[in-house]
Design a protein around this motif. Sequence first.
Motif, PDB file in Angstrom:
ATOM      1  N   UNK A 160       0.857  -1.175   0.000  1.00 16.73           N
ATOM      2  CA  UNK A 160       0.000   0.000   0.000  1.00 16.73           C
ATOM      3  C   UNK A 160       0.898   1.233   0.000  1.00 16.73           C
ATOM      4  N   UNK A 161       0.910   1.940  -1.111  1.00 17.54           N
ATOM      5  CA  UNK A 161       1.796   3.109  -1.236  1.00 17.54           C
ATOM      6  C   UNK A 161       1.404   4.235  -0.287  1.00 17.54           C
ATOM      7  N   UNK A 162       0.173   4.199   0.239  1.00 11.99           N
ATOM      8  CA  UNK A 162      -0.288   5.245   1.147  1.00 11.99           C
ATOM      9  C   UNK A 162      -0.151   4.851   2.614  1.00 11.99           C
ATOM     10  N   UNK A 163       0.367   3.666   2.866  1.00 12.07           N
ATOM     11  CA  UNK A 163       0.541   3.186   4.236  1.00 12.07           C
ATOM     12  C   UNK A 163       1.812   3.786   4.830  1.00 12.07           C
ATOM     13  N   UNK A 164       1.686   4.408   5.980  1.00 14.97           N
ATOM     14  CA  UNK A 164       2.845   5.033   6.610  1.00 14.97           C
ATOM     15  C   UNK A 164       3.911   4.005   6.983  1.00 14.97           C
ATOM     16  N   UNK A 165       3.511   2.758   7.179  1.00 17.78           N
ATOM     17  CA  UNK A 165       4.480   1.712   7.537  1.00 17.78           C
ATOM     18  C   UNK A 165       5.440   1.429   6.391  1.00 17.78           C
ATOM     19  N   UNK A 166       5.000   1.693   5.141  1.00 15.99           N
ATOM     20  CA  UNK A 166       5.846   1.543   3.959  1.00 15.99           C
ATOM     21  C   UNK A 166       6.528   0.172   3.922  1.00 15.99           C
ATOM     22  N   UNK A 167       5.726  -0.876   3.991  1.00 16.19           N
ATOM     23  CA  UNK A 167       6.287  -2.224   3.985  1.00 16.19           C
ATOM     24  C   UNK A 167       5.403  -3.161   3.177  1.00 16.19           C
ATOM     25  N   UNK A 168       5.990  -4.279   2.779  1.00 14.50           N
ATOM     26  CA  UNK A 168       5.247  -5.311   2.057  1.00 14.50           C
ATOM     27  C   UNK A 168       4.672  -6.283   3.074  1.00 14.50           C
ATOM     28  N   UNK A 169       3.390  -6.520   2.981  1.00 15.02           N
ATOM     29  CA  UNK A 169       2.739  -7.515   3.834  1.00 15.02           C
ATOM     30  C   UNK A 169       2.643  -8.816   3.052  1.00 15.02           C
ATOM     31  N   UNK A 170       2.927  -9.915   3.724  1.00 17.59           N
ATOM     32  CA  UNK A 170       2.927 -11.222   3.068  1.00 17.59           C
ATOM     33  C   UNK A 170       1.916 -12.124   3.759  1.00 17.59           C
ATOM     34  N   UNK A 171       1.030 -12.714   2.970  1.00 12.10           N
ATOM     35  CA  UNK A 171       0.022 -13.641   3.482  1.00 12.10           C
ATOM     36  C   UNK A 171       0.196 -14.974   2.748  1.00 12.10           C
ATOM     37  N   UNK A 172      -0.081 -16.049   3.428  1.00 13.42           N
ATOM     38  CA  UNK A 172       0.037 -17.368   2.794  1.00 13.42           C
ATOM     39  C   UNK A 172      -1.121 -18.246   3.229  1.00 13.42           C
ATOM     40  N   UNK A 173      -1.438 -19.185   2.396  1.00 12.27           N
ATOM     41  CA  UNK A 173      -2.529 -20.101   2.707  1.00 12.27           C
ATOM     42  C   UNK A 173      -2.411 -21.377   1.912  1.00 12.27           C
ATOM     43  N   UNK A 174      -3.078 -22.408   2.392  1.00 20.20           N
ATOM     44  CA  UNK A 174      -3.060 -23.702   1.707  1.00 20.20           C
ATOM     45  C   UNK A 174      -4.434 -24.331   1.824  1.00 20.20           C
ATOM     46  N   UNK A 175      -4.825 -25.042   0.805  1.00 25.20           N
ATOM     47  CA  UNK A 175      -6.112 -25.724   0.800  1.00 25.20           C
ATOM     48  C   UNK A 175      -6.074 -26.778  -0.297  1.00 25.20           C
TER      49      UNK A 175
END
Length: 314
Positions: A160-175
Motif C-alpha cells: 500500500x503506497x499510502x501506508x505510513x508503515x511503507x512495507x510489504x505484507x505477506x500472506x500465505x494459505x493452503x487448501x
Amino acid sequence: MSSLPLILMSLAVSVSAISCGPSVSTLSVELRHSSRSGIDLAGKSLSVAYLDDGNSLDSSFIASVAEGFAGSLESEYFSGEPVIKIYNVEKNPGADYSCRDSMINVLVSVGTDVLFLFDSPVLGDISLSPAQKVQTPAVRDSAYVVEASVPYSVRLFVYDALDRADRVRVYSGASAASPVAYTDGTEPDSVLEQKALSSLSSPGLDAGEIAGRPFLPVWNEENLTFFYFGASSGKWIDAIMAAHYFDWSSAIRIWSELAASPNLEKRSCAAYNLASVFYIIGQYSLAKDWLDISDESYPVHLSYGLRKKIESRL
C-alpha cells in the motif's frame, strides 16, 4: 465522497433535551472500519496481479484466483463494478517479491495506490474419488462424474503506497481445489486427471473469493450525537431530519449556514454537528477542522469523545 458505502442503516434514533441549552438527537449507525487484515482500502485505487512462472497449469489456476479475489473486493468497495484491473507479471526466478523494491517496480507499472500480487502457486499431487453415476446425464460420455482433489499453497504480497508503515505484507494459505471430470466410465485415471486439471478455473475463482474476505471492511455500530435548537420546526430541525434520512448534503448545507451564527454556542453546536457528519462519511480531516472550530467557539462536553474517534481514523 458518497456516504452509501460507509453506512448500512440507521438502527436507532433517540432525542432528549439538555436543560438550559440545546437538545440532542442520537443516531445509531454502522460505520465501515479497516479490514481484518488491518489494511484500510476505502477510497484507494487497487490492482491485482499474479506471477506467471511459465507453467500453463499454474498460471491458469492463479489467474482464476486473482479474478475471484478482485471480484470479492469489487463487490464491497466498488458496488460490484468491474474496476480492478488484473495483470499478468512474468516471474523473475531471482526476484524477492516480499521486498519493497520489487513490489514498487510492479506498482509503478500499474499506477494504483495498492497492489495485490499473487505468487505462482505450488500444486500438489492430484487424487481422484470413485466415479459416481449421474442421474440425468446430458450425453453418454458424461454418465459418471469424478471429483478430484488438488492440494495447493499460495502466497500473496500486498503493498500500500499510502501506508505510513511503507512495507510489504505477506500472506500465505493452503487448501485443496476440487475440480470435477465427467466420463463414460471407461477412461483411465490419467485421462480423468487431465480433465480435472483443465477444470481448475472454477475452484480457483472460489479460492480467490475466500482469499479476499480478510480484506473486506468490518462494520461496527456507533452512536453519533447531534445538537439542535427549537422544539419542532426551523433550520435546526430540518438538518436533524436530513441527517436521520442520511441526506448528508442537505444537513451539511444547513449546518454550514448555522455555523456562521453570531451566537457562539449555536455556532459551536453547528460546527460539532458538521464534524460528526464528516466523520460518518469518512472525510476525517474536515471532521477535525470543524471540531476545532467548535472547540474554539464554545467547547461542548461531547467534543472529547468525538475527537478520539476522528483521530483514530487519521
